[in-house]
Design an enzyme around this catalytic site. Structure first.
Site, PDB file in Angstrom:
ATOM      1  N   ASP A   1       1.709  -3.005 -20.894  1.00 29.93           N
ATOM      2  CA  ASP A   1       2.999  -2.738 -21.527  1.00 29.93           C
ATOM      3  C   ASP A   1       3.175  -1.226 -21.618  1.00 29.93           C
ATOM      4  O   ASP A   1       2.220  -0.480 -21.824  1.00 29.93           O
ATOM      5  CB  ASP A   1       3.136  -3.427 -22.884  1.00 29.93           C
TER       6      ASP A   1
ATOM      7  N   TYR B   1     -37.948 -11.161 -22.798  1.00 28.71           N
ATOM      8  CA  TYR B   1     -37.613 -12.541 -22.484  1.00 28.71           C
ATOM      9  C   TYR B   1     -38.799 -13.181 -21.765  1.00 28.71           C
ATOM     10  O   TYR B   1     -39.661 -12.493 -21.185  1.00 28.71           O
ATOM     11  CB  TYR B   1     -36.332 -12.634 -21.642  1.00 28.71           C
TER      12      TYR B   1
ATOM     13  N   HIS C   1     -36.832  -2.111 -14.206  1.00 27.83           N
ATOM     14  CA  HIS C   1     -37.025  -3.020 -15.338  1.00 27.83           C
ATOM     15  C   HIS C   1     -38.337  -3.758 -15.109  1.00 27.83           C
ATOM     16  O   HIS C   1     -38.581  -4.302 -14.027  1.00 27.83           O
ATOM     17  CB  HIS C   1     -35.831  -3.979 -15.401  1.00 27.83           C
TER      18      HIS C   1
END
Length: 817
Positions: free
Chosen positions: A552, A263, A229
């Site tokens: 369940d 960013y 990155h």
């Protein structure tokens, strides 16, 4: 494990990055003093992902669990100091929108923040510029500001936690390269390094992108893909001249420009402040963890690869477009930093069943590091984490999702989609189709619209039913809820209520349990009474020791020592195998079998002529099972209904699946039978109030607050019974809501406001076509029927009312025909 044994357990943690250091701190805080952390590089910055991490901590995520991990990281690192400076700077976070789609998504994210308890506020473009003066506000639609987010100083946080853990007895050994994992009798016994062997009762792999290397030594696959990155820093900027470190590393919020996969954060510098820029906009750059060099052999550090300017060039132009002042600057330095991605973007946590005592704490970013460490430490010392981690459990992946090719495809795609606007139903494109039921060719002929789950292609509706939709009047949907939806689903739901429909239930997990001790084992593991004659079907629960709902199950007793179980995930098989005594045999039979649900008031008219067995209500009652033949096909028929109508689940082997479909389809022609998809199925099951484990309830919930207490028989012994006996009255309940406006729709995870204050969140939601209202189930404080609440959907407060359940057919007349 008793506390006495726990205190004597020897733990070896592999990796002294932020996860390993946090875990040592958490374990020693709980009394486990014999903790050794082995690190191949030098401390405290050994060269893994922690050493280069930019430290962004944005708490809000679609996952409640991941948001909780990040929130704990903020709290913990905010309490730590190193060299007199805090290890977390709450500078806040600012996500900006330059498109209408992103601005809408930020409204949705604000709702997620409210659901999970994160402070946040939507801002105007001018308010965004006040927080970040360099912004070109003319490009903005607005922003989302989260004041408690900020920057984690990862290496100082490691140092602070190392110091605390060492004071409690832990030791940290640098430059110890792990070369092997010792084991005996299915348990880990030690870790071999180039500087000696370390005996261990527990070994935790917190090796980051080296996780697959350590896993291979233990015979445990670690499904993650390291990817590079890009991160770059500008030259000093006059606009940041005052940023000299007196306020820490930054003053302005972390800025996310997700429309361009970017960013930004500030960096203090003696020559003046700089801007750090991270980019996900470039091509995926996978890294083979088996070829990453050791610290001393790497040019800078193992996790820092050379910067590739050509990949960053478009991102630089996008950065200058958003922050025009950067046009007078330049990129002064950069690198391609390596970190981990999994097929679903979540961490890989838990103890291996194949090698007991060998734990994984992998694919964890700094953002979630302390929260993950706390959960794993709780798991190791108390037997379970205090929070639901099923999304991160290492056993969650199907075998088909563990191939290197699948991990590579999905890992790379997760990198690409880090900042994308992702719809909750949106599937990845590759590799598809991967798993298909035997009915797949017929479904294609009927124009099935497939989405994907667990690798399975799942029809959500069929274009062949489009003519039926013309007769259905529905309110117009907003663009978001209309994605991955069709009005055909309403027609399919109506056809199920009025006629008969075929549903592909093949992806439903099926387990077979056999052996002379099978009944006693299942009686102990589950809550309901299974001591019934063969032919009985029972809905029951798997609980953990605290009374939390692990899953369940639907259990069919087909013979005295043979049971078929309808389960939820690979974790169910893993849990049962961990507890199965000798002589009890369990196997997953899903791949070798298939299932069609035949449901609707005409289901008996369709099925009865195909068999000599009595399928009348008297001859084949509800929650009963028969092994019989339909035409030429041997089937196991279970009289169950997840949609609230008469019908059966019909199982056969995969080789006969297509013949079963064709047999039912031909017989159904005279009854107007259709194929129906999961979109209609989900609507119908919510009208009946049937829970979906993992969405409506998890092991954070006990049966009585989740509304499934009817499946508990407290006159028998089972796992979790003692915990249920000690429960206080519920302070929350899974609550059915009906939206007041027939045209309103929500999708799930939205905050629910009671008397103007966020009080809970939606779990499942779907439009109830029979009722003409959207149904939403939500975790809320106990509220009386008729109480008015508001569900926040993209910033709009939608009125809803607490309802009685089941909303449809409370007297069961549709099922018990």
């Amino acid at each position: 494990m008793s506390r006495t044994r726990a205190q004597s357990s020897r733990v070896v943690v592999i990796g002294a990055g932020i996860v390993g250091c946090s875990l040592a701190d958490e374990l020693t805080a709980r009394g486990w003093a014999e903790v050794t952390v082995l690190e191949q590089g030098p401390l405290p910055a050994p060269g893994g992902s922690t050493s280069h991490a930019p430290g962004l901590v944005f708490q809000t995520a679609p996952s409640r669990t991941m948001t909780g991990f990040a929130a704990y990281t903020v709290r913990k690192f905010g309490s730590l100091e190193a060299d007199g400076l805090p290890c977390f700077h709450p500078v806040g976070g600012l996500e900006i929108a330059t498109t209408e789609a992103r601005w809408a998504d930020l409204h949705r994210k604000a709702g997620l923040a409210a659901s999970w308890g994160v402070r946040g506020e939507l801002l105007t473009p001018h308010q965004c510029k006040q927080l970040w003066p360099m912004l070109d506000e003319t490009r903005l639609h607005g922003g989302f500001h989260t004041p408690d987010d900020g920057l984690a100083r990862a290496v100082p946080a490691c140092r602070a936690q190392i110091a605390r853990a060492e004071r409690r007895g832990a030791r940290f050994l640098e430059r110890h390269t792990v070369t092997g994992i010792e084991r005996e009798g299915g348990r880990v016994t030690g870790v071999v390094t180039d500087r000696g062997t370390f005996p261990a009762d527990h070994v935790v792999s917190a090796a980051g992108f080296w996780g697959p290397v350590i896993g291979a030594m233990a015979g445990v696959d670690v499904p993650l893909l390291p990817l590079a990155h890009q991160y770059a820093r500008t030259a000093p900027l006059p606009e940041l001249a005052g940023l000299d470190g007196s306020r820490g590393e930054a003053g302005r919020p972390i800025l996310r420009f997700q429309d361009r996969d970017l960013y930004f954060r500030e960096h203090a510098d003696p020559a003046g402040g700089r801007i750090g820029i991270g980019s996900y906009a470039h091509r995926p750059m996978p890294v083979d963890p088996f070829t990453v060099p050791a610290f001393d052999d790497a040019p800078v550090m193992p996790s820092s690869l050379p910067f590739t300017p050509q990949d960053f060039a478009p991102s630089w132009q996008d950065s200058v477009g958003l922050l025009p002042a950067l046009g007078a600057s330049r990129i002064e330095e950069g690198f391609n930093g390596v970190f981990s991605f999994t097929p679903d973007g979540m961490p890989v946590l838990g103890e291996s069943r194949r090698l007991r005592g060998f734990w994984l704490a992998e694919a964890v970013w700094v953002t979630h590091s302390a929260g993950v460490a706390k959960a794993v430490a709780e798991w190791m010392t108390d037997g379970r984490p205090a929070v639901d981690i099923h999304e991160c459990d290492l056993s969650r992946f199907e075998d088909a999702q563990r191939s290197p090719a699948y991990i590579a495809d999905r890992g790379a795609r997760n990198f690409i989609e880090v900042y994308d606007v992702i719809h909750p139903l949106q599937p990845m494109d590759r590799p598809r189709p991967l798993r298909t039921s035997p009915f797949y060719p017929r479904q294609q002929e009927l124009g099935a619209y497939f989405l994907e789950g667990g690798g399975w292609e799942r029809p959500h509706w069929y274009e062949a039913n489009a003519p039926l939709a013309a007769a259905v009047e529905l309110p117009e949907r907003d663009a978001w809820s209309a994605r991955y939806w069709s009005p055909i689903a309403a027609a399919e739901a109506r056809a199920t209520r009025e006629g008969v429909a075929l549903y592909d239930m093949t992806p439903l997990r099926r387990l077979e349990v056999t052996g002379p001790g099978a009944l006693d084992f299942l009686q102990h593991m589950t809550t309901n009474n299974l001591r019934k004659k063969p032919g009985a079907v029972t809905y029951t629960l798997l609980l953990d020791g605290t009374g939390g709902i692990r899953s369940d199950l639907t259990v069919a007793r087909l013979a005295p020592d043979r049971f078929q179980i309808g389960a939820n995930s690979p974790a169910d098989l893993d849990w049962l195998l961990r507890h199965a005594p000798s002589g009890v045999h369990l196997r997953d039979i899903t791949s070798g079998t298939c299932c069609i649900g035949v449901w609707g008031p005409l289901a008996r008219d369709l099925v009865q002529p195909l068999t000599r067995d009595d399928f009348s209500h008297q001859g084949f009652g509800y929650f009963r099972a028969k092994e019989t033949y339909l035409g030429h096909v041997p089937v196991t028929a279970l009289r169950l209904s997840y949609v609230g109508e008469l019908g059966w689940e019909l199982y056969t082997t995969a080789d006969l699946g297509l013949r079963l479909w064709d047999t039912l389809w031909e017989a159904g022609r005279e009854h107007g039978a259709i194929a129906a998809g999961r979109s209609a199925f989900n609507s119908l099951r919510l009208e009946k109030g049937y829970r979906a484990w993992g969405t409506d309830m998890t092991d954070e919930h006990h049966p009585y607050e989740a509304g499934v207490g009817f499946a508990v028989r407290r006159d028998k012994d089972f796992v979790g019974r003692e915990a249920l006996e000690a429960l206080a009255p519920p302070s929350r309940r899974l609550t059915p809501l009906l939206l007041d406006d027939p045209a309103a729709v929500v999708l799930g995870k939205e905050p629910v406001h009671v008397a103007g204050t966020p009080a809970g969140y939606v779990t499942s939601a779907a439009y109830g076509y029979t009722l003409g209202r959207c149904i939403a189930y939500a975790w809320l404080p106990p509220l009386a029927t008729g109480t008015r609440v508001d569900i926040e959907y993209f910033g709009e407060k939608i009125p809803a009312t607490v309802a009685d359940e089941p909303l449809f057919d409370p007297k069961m007349t549709h099922i018990l025909r």
